[in-house]
Design a protein around this motif. Structure first.
Motif, mmCIF file in Angstrom:
data_model
loop_
_atom_site.group_PDB
_atom_site.id
_atom_site.type_symbol
_atom_site.label_atom_id
_atom_site.label_comp_id
_atom_site.label_asym_id
_atom_site.label_seq_id
_atom_site.Cartn_x
_atom_site.Cartn_y
_atom_site.Cartn_z
ATOM 1 N N LYS A 184 0.849 -1.200 0.000
ATOM 2 C CA LYS A 184 0.000 0.000 0.000
ATOM 3 C C LYS A 184 0.881 1.246 0.000
ATOM 4 O O LYS A 184 1.822 1.364 0.791
ATOM 5 N N VAL A 185 0.532 2.182 -0.912
ATOM 6 C CA VAL A 185 1.324 3.401 -1.097
ATOM 7 C C VAL A 185 0.405 4.613 -0.947
ATOM 8 O O VAL A 185 -0.705 4.646 -1.499
ATOM 9 N N GLN A 186 0.879 5.632 -0.217
ATOM 10 C CA GLN A 186 0.117 6.868 -0.015
ATOM 11 C C GLN A 186 0.257 7.778 -1.225
ATOM 12 O O GLN A 186 1.301 7.826 -1.876
ATOM 13 N N SER A 187 -0.824 8.505 -1.529
ATOM 14 C CA SER A 187 -0.734 9.539 -2.561
ATOM 15 C C SER A 187 0.124 10.693 -2.045
ATOM 16 O O SER A 187 0.425 10.781 -0.848
ATOM 17 N N LEU A 188 0.510 11.606 -2.929
ATOM 18 C CA LEU A 188 1.455 12.650 -2.547
ATOM 19 C C LEU A 188 0.832 13.724 -1.672
ATOM 20 O O LEU A 188 1.466 14.234 -0.737
ATOM 21 N N ARG A 189 -0.446 14.119 -1.940
ATOM 22 C CA ARG A 189 -1.024 15.221 -1.177
ATOM 23 C C ARG A 189 -2.478 15.009 -0.746
ATOM 24 O O ARG A 189 -2.926 15.627 0.204
ATOM 25 N N SER A 190 -3.213 14.156 -1.426
ATOM 26 C CA SER A 190 -4.656 14.068 -1.162
ATOM 27 C C SER A 190 -5.010 13.175 0.020
ATOM 28 O O SER A 190 -6.155 13.183 0.470
ATOM 29 N N GLY A 191 -4.049 12.405 0.512
ATOM 30 C CA GLY A 191 -4.341 11.507 1.631
ATOM 31 C C GLY A 191 -4.922 10.171 1.222
ATOM 32 O O GLY A 191 -5.257 9.348 2.081
ATOM 33 N N LEU A 192 -5.071 9.912 -0.058
ATOM 34 C CA LEU A 192 -5.563 8.620 -0.531
ATOM 35 C C LEU A 192 -4.438 7.583 -0.491
ATOM 36 O O LEU A 192 -3.259 7.917 -0.376
ATOM 37 N N ALA A 193 -4.825 6.329 -0.598
ATOM 38 C CA ALA A 193 -3.832 5.250 -0.626
ATOM 39 C C ALA A 193 -4.318 4.155 -1.559
ATOM 40 O O ALA A 193 -5.531 3.945 -1.725
ATOM 41 N N GLY A 194 -3.400 3.441 -2.162
ATOM 42 C CA GLY A 194 -3.749 2.340 -3.049
ATOM 43 C C GLY A 194 -2.603 1.343 -3.136
ATOM 44 O O GLY A 194 -1.491 1.621 -2.670
ATOM 45 N N TYR A 195 -2.898 0.189 -3.704
ATOM 46 C CA TYR A 195 -1.886 -0.869 -3.769
ATOM 47 C C TYR A 195 -1.029 -0.746 -5.027
ATOM 48 O O TYR A 195 -1.535 -0.727 -6.146
ATOM 49 N N GLN A 196 0.270 -0.669 -4.808
ATOM 50 C CA GLN A 196 1.249 -0.775 -5.881
ATOM 51 C C GLN A 196 1.708 -2.229 -5.945
ATOM 52 O O GLN A 196 1.897 -2.874 -4.907
ATOM 53 N N TYR A 197 1.879 -2.761 -7.161
ATOM 54 C CA TYR A 197 2.304 -4.156 -7.318
ATOM 55 C C TYR A 197 3.717 -4.192 -7.889
ATOM 56 O O TYR A 197 4.002 -3.559 -8.907
ATOM 57 N N TYR A 198 4.579 -4.944 -7.218
ATOM 58 C CA TYR A 198 5.986 -5.016 -7.585
ATOM 59 C C TYR A 198 6.320 -6.437 -8.075
ATOM 60 O O TYR A 198 6.063 -7.414 -7.365
ATOM 61 N N GLU A 280 8.367 7.506 -8.225
ATOM 62 C CA GLU A 280 7.653 6.261 -8.525
ATOM 63 C C GLU A 280 6.291 6.584 -9.124
ATOM 64 O O GLU A 280 5.629 7.543 -8.721
ATOM 65 N N THR A 281 5.856 5.786 -10.105
ATOM 66 C CA THR A 281 4.528 5.992 -10.678
ATOM 67 C C THR A 281 3.476 5.860 -9.580
ATOM 68 O O THR A 281 3.640 5.096 -8.629
ATOM 69 N N GLN A 282 2.367 6.598 -9.732
ATOM 70 C CA GLN A 282 1.375 6.737 -8.671
ATOM 71 C C GLN A 282 0.172 5.811 -8.867
ATOM 72 O O GLN A 282 -0.162 5.427 -9.987
ATOM 73 N N VAL A 283 -0.476 5.468 -7.751
ATOM 74 C CA VAL A 283 -1.659 4.609 -7.775
ATOM 75 C C VAL A 283 -2.927 5.463 -7.731
ATOM 76 O O VAL A 283 -3.748 5.462 -8.653
ATOM 77 N N MET A 284 -3.120 6.226 -6.659
ATOM 78 C CA MET A 284 -4.308 7.065 -6.472
ATOM 79 C C MET A 284 -3.911 8.521 -6.712
ATOM 80 O O MET A 284 -2.983 9.039 -6.073
ATOM 81 N N VAL A 285 -4.634 9.194 -7.626
ATOM 82 C CA VAL A 285 -4.243 10.547 -8.017
ATOM 83 C C VAL A 285 -5.472 11.452 -8.122
ATOM 84 O O VAL A 285 -6.418 11.152 -8.866
ATOM 85 N N LYS A 286 -5.465 12.564 -7.367
ATOM 86 C CA LYS A 286 -6.399 13.668 -7.559
ATOM 87 C C LYS A 286 -5.593 14.846 -8.122
ATOM 88 O O LYS A 286 -4.381 14.728 -8.336
ATOM 89 N N ARG A 287 -6.280 15.983 -8.368
ATOM 90 C CA ARG A 287 -5.582 17.097 -9.018
ATOM 91 C C ARG A 287 -4.359 17.563 -8.233
ATOM 92 O O ARG A 287 -3.303 17.847 -8.810
ATOM 93 N N GLU A 288 -4.511 17.624 -6.910
ATOM 94 C CA GLU A 288 -3.379 18.070 -6.103
ATOM 95 C C GLU A 288 -2.204 17.082 -6.154
ATOM 96 O O GLU A 288 -1.035 17.471 -6.046
ATOM 97 N N ASP A 289 -2.531 15.789 -6.344
ATOM 98 C CA ASP A 289 -1.464 14.786 -6.476
ATOM 99 C C ASP A 289 -0.765 14.914 -7.822
ATOM 100 O O ASP A 289 0.464 14.750 -7.917
ATOM 101 N N GLU A 290 -1.539 15.189 -8.875
ATOM 102 C CA GLU A 290 -0.930 15.339 -10.198
ATOM 103 C C GLU A 290 0.003 16.535 -10.235
ATOM 104 O O GLU A 290 1.098 16.475 -10.817
ATOM 105 N N GLN A 291 -0.419 17.637 -9.598
ATOM 106 C CA GLN A 291 0.459 18.803 -9.529
ATOM 107 C C GLN A 291 1.718 18.485 -8.721
ATOM 108 O O GLN A 291 2.834 18.848 -9.105
ATOM 109 N N ALA A 292 1.542 17.771 -7.622
ATOM 110 C CA ALA A 292 2.683 17.400 -6.788
ATOM 111 C C ALA A 292 3.657 16.519 -7.563
ATOM 112 O O ALA A 292 4.879 16.657 -7.429
#
Length: 366
Positions: A184-198, A280-292
């Motif tokens: 599980k990886v946190q988004s950069l600014r929105s507080g969301l989280a999602g699973y990254q697969y390695y 690292e590529t992102q899992v969960m992204v809102k506008r503030e995360d894309e800008q970040a």
């Protein structure tokens, strides 16, 4: 007293043979194939339509109640374990022979002591001596299944390797296990989280009595070209021209030789990679995360050479890592080709020749 007919020893004529054949065929046409086979299996070849048959009439129904006993198994042919006289081609040692990509669910332990059951692709090979015809491939699978219910670690893989090395009477052996590890990886600014697969692979190699434990990790990130970034800023500053630097999805395959001692967790290696290249590529992204993410890329522009050296810097900081290899591929959005680099440390991964499809295998579709 024996009575002999006068023509008992006389050679039959062709017409007599033809009459006998016609009589035999007339008889065979009125009885079952089993009766024909009881008389003589070769008779079936004299029946019209069966002239090229090499076998008598055989049962066509599956024998549900047939049971195999030891005597029957002993009678079955086993060409792979036959004598060296059956070897085709050069009588030379084969370094790797076995099976690839047999799949089963395997339980792995995480750093927080939880267990995850993941679909795992297993490759198992052994060396084959020059005078041996072949190996029994299914023994690798059967041996591996004996340990499949355990929570896997390198110690469990070693027991599996010991078992099939003994079963197949081989001096070298290898096991590789590939799986997709969720974290599980946190988004950069929105507080969301999602699973990254390695994509991760564990490899245990024994050669000439020496064992090596290797972990492979594919880490996917974004790389912004430093040159393109500077040229874009130059256009803005000197000409008032809006321009954007190019960036692309990039992949690093990090392979490390693990020393005995404290455990190198999958999460530890992932965090080392993220510390080296944070984009690292992102899992969960809102506008503030894309800008970040745009800001993060601008703060960390890298060429493919930079990437290899940044990953190396992090690996050198970890005492649990011995030899290693970093293979980086920046899958260009500017060029119609990719930019690649390979950096190795120690003899384990040193190689003058490259797999022709090595960099193509680093392509990740998400």
């Amino acid at each position: 007293m024996n009575i002999h007919a006068r023509d008992m020893d006389r050679q039959p004529t062709k017409s007599e043979a033809a009459e006998a054949l016609a009589l035999l065929r007339r008889w065979a046409g009125d009885v079952t194939p089993e009766e024909v086979a009881t008389l003589d299996p070769l008779v079936s070849r004299l029946i019209p339509g069966q002239e090229v048959s090499n076998y008598p009439a055989l049962a066509r129904a599956y024998p549900e109640d047939f049971a195999v006993d030891d005597a029957y198994k002993a009678s079955m042919p086993d060409l792979q374990n036959g004598p060296s006289s059956l070897i085709k081609g050069a009588k030379r040692q084969i370094q790797h022979v076995g099976i690839s990509n047999f799949r089963l669910p395997i339980r792995f332990r995480t750093r927080e002591n939880g267990d995850l059951t993941l679909e795992t692709s297993v490759t198992g090979t052994v060396s084959l001596e020059a005078e041996k015809k072949g190996i029994n491939m299914s023994r690798i699978m059967r041996t591996f299944y004996k340990h499949a219910e355990e929570t896997f670690s390198f110690e469990v893989i070693e027991r599996a390797l010991d078992a099939y090395k003994s079963d197949l009477e081989s001096f070298d052996a290898r096991i590789q296990m590939r799986f997709s590890f969720p974290m599980k990886v946190q988004s950069l600014r929105s507080g969301l989280a999602g699973y990254q697969y390695y994509d991760i692979a564990l490899e245990l190699v024994e050669s000439a009595g020496v064992r090596k434990k290797i972990v492979h990790l594919d880490y996917v990130y974004s790389s912004t070209c430093p040159c393109s970034l500077e040229l874009s800023e130059h256009a803005r500053q000197f000409r008032g021209q809006l321009a954007t630097p190019h960036s692309q999805r990039s992949v690093a395959r990090i392979s490390v030789l693990v020393e005995d001692g404290p455990c190198l967790w999958f999460e530890d290696l992932i965090e080392r990679a993220r510390a080296a290249v944070p984009t690292e590529t992102q899992v969960m992204v809102k506008r503030e995360d894309e800008q970040a993410f745009a800001e993060l890329n601008a703060a960390n522009p890298i060429f493919v050479e930079d990437a290899a050296r940044l990953f190396t810097e992090q690996l050198q900081l970890d005492p649990r890592v011995s030899d290693f290899r970093v293979v980086a591929s920046h899958q260009e959005s500017l060029h119609s080709h990719d930019a690649v680099s390979v950096l190795t440390e120690g003899p384990t991964f040193a190689a003058e020749s490259l797999d022709p499809r090595l960099f193509a295998s680093l392509f990740h579709v998400g």
